[in-house]
Design an enzyme around this catalytic site. Sequence first.
Site, PDB file in Angstrom:
ATOM      1  N   GLU A  52      62.360  53.515  13.370  1.00 31.35           N
ATOM      2  CA  GLU A  52      61.534  53.413  12.464  1.00 31.35           C
ATOM      3  C   GLU A  52      60.185  53.499  13.068  1.00 31.35           C
ATOM      4  O   GLU A  52      59.142  54.279  12.585  1.00 31.35           O
ATOM      5  CB  GLU A  52      61.458  51.788  11.954  1.00 31.35           C
ATOM      6  CG  GLU A  52      62.492  51.839  10.733  1.00 31.35           C
ATOM      7  CD  GLU A  52      62.476  52.616   9.464  1.00 31.35           C
ATOM      8  OE1 GLU A  52      61.160  52.853   9.108  1.00 31.35           O
ATOM      9  OE2 GLU A  52      63.362  52.912   8.596  1.00 31.35           O
ATOM     10  N   THR A  58      56.136  60.914  13.879  1.00 34.69           N
ATOM     11  CA  THR A  58      56.856  61.989  14.601  1.00 34.69           C
ATOM     12  C   THR A  58      57.951  62.450  13.759  1.00 34.69           C
ATOM     13  O   THR A  58      58.682  61.661  13.178  1.00 34.69           O
ATOM     14  CB  THR A  58      57.439  61.563  15.893  1.00 34.69           C
ATOM     15  OG1 THR A  58      56.433  60.574  16.559  1.00 34.69           O
ATOM     16  CG2 THR A  58      57.575  62.408  16.900  1.00 34.69           C
TER      17      THR A  58
END
Length: 370
Positions: A52, A58
């Site tokens: 997470e 990203t």
Amino acid sequence: MEQGSALPTFDFDMAMADVVAMRRSLLSWYHHHGRDLPWRHNRDPYPIWISEIMLQQTQVKTVIPYYHRWLATFPSIAALANADEQAVLKVWQGLGYYARARNIHKAAQILMEQHHGVFPQEGNAVMALPGIGRTTAGGILSAAFDLPWPILDGNVKRILARLGGLTTPLKSHTKTLWGWSELLLDQSHPRDFNQAIMDLGATICVPRSPHCPHCPWTHHCLAYIHNLQAAIPMTEKNAPLPHKNIGVAVIRNARGQVLIDRRRPEGLLGGLWEFPGGKVEPGETIADCIVREIQEELGITIQVGAPLTTINHAYSHFRVTLHVHWCDYVAGKPQPLECDEVRWVEPQTLNDYPFPKANEEIIKKILGPQ
Ligand code: SF4
């Protein structure tokens, strides 16, 4: 509920039956088209938490090798808590937004000290950990424990804004969007539902040209009904990013070693190593800038030599051009006047230290063709 232009708004109070139908159709879509992601293979909150945090800024395909490397290096919360921060930053190197790595490390130590190394299931305890906000907590609690916590990451915001036909910038709709995410969440299947809506945003309701014909929610989507998918979510016009020219020194001594320094722990790229240098002031040449910065930062005198390379790099709020020069050490004892530590190192050991991504190119140039 905020209004967007003259469109009818998405009114969940009036359509609970529709909400139930939407949950069903999304879960059915997910069971056929959901993504197979490594962190979904088990329910251990530790790897789910790491994924997470990595996914905050990203893309999935970039995260996957980092995720595997991280778990191979720090297989448990205890192993992470006991690790040196430099080792943590080294494994994170290249993912950017390094505060995320420092926060994970600190959070692991808090989990060991305050929670006997066990990841908590209470939302307040999870959100009290560094680097975990409401949506990350929702992602972890639903994925690991199947608890009904909503999420509101970028993908979910985009889907909800399109469903609700929000034709004004999302910033002003945060409360409404959280309310919608909460209301839509399937209380009986929160894990699958949250993963399904993330997958829908990642694969179907994508930012440009969403694949609406494959979406299970076309009947309920105001953007689709009014052909406004391309205009929603509305974004504020972004001002161009400010740009800085930076003079950077690769200083060599008579033994062929190079000088690197470690940034202070707080702030952008905190705790990482770098080649010393600084911002070029108006009217200053690159060489003058490097001489001045090295004197101010490290208290030594150098001779600026030939250019080594020029690197352009963009951070979230500004862009830099690094003008990198070979430099020769002349006199003085290097001191950490504006950093945490300064060290002469053999060039071959440079890759052992965590450096910002923009510096990786400099190291390649120093080491030459391998
Ligand atoms: S119908 Fe299109 S715009 Fe609406 S939620 Fe589905 S993919 Fe997104």
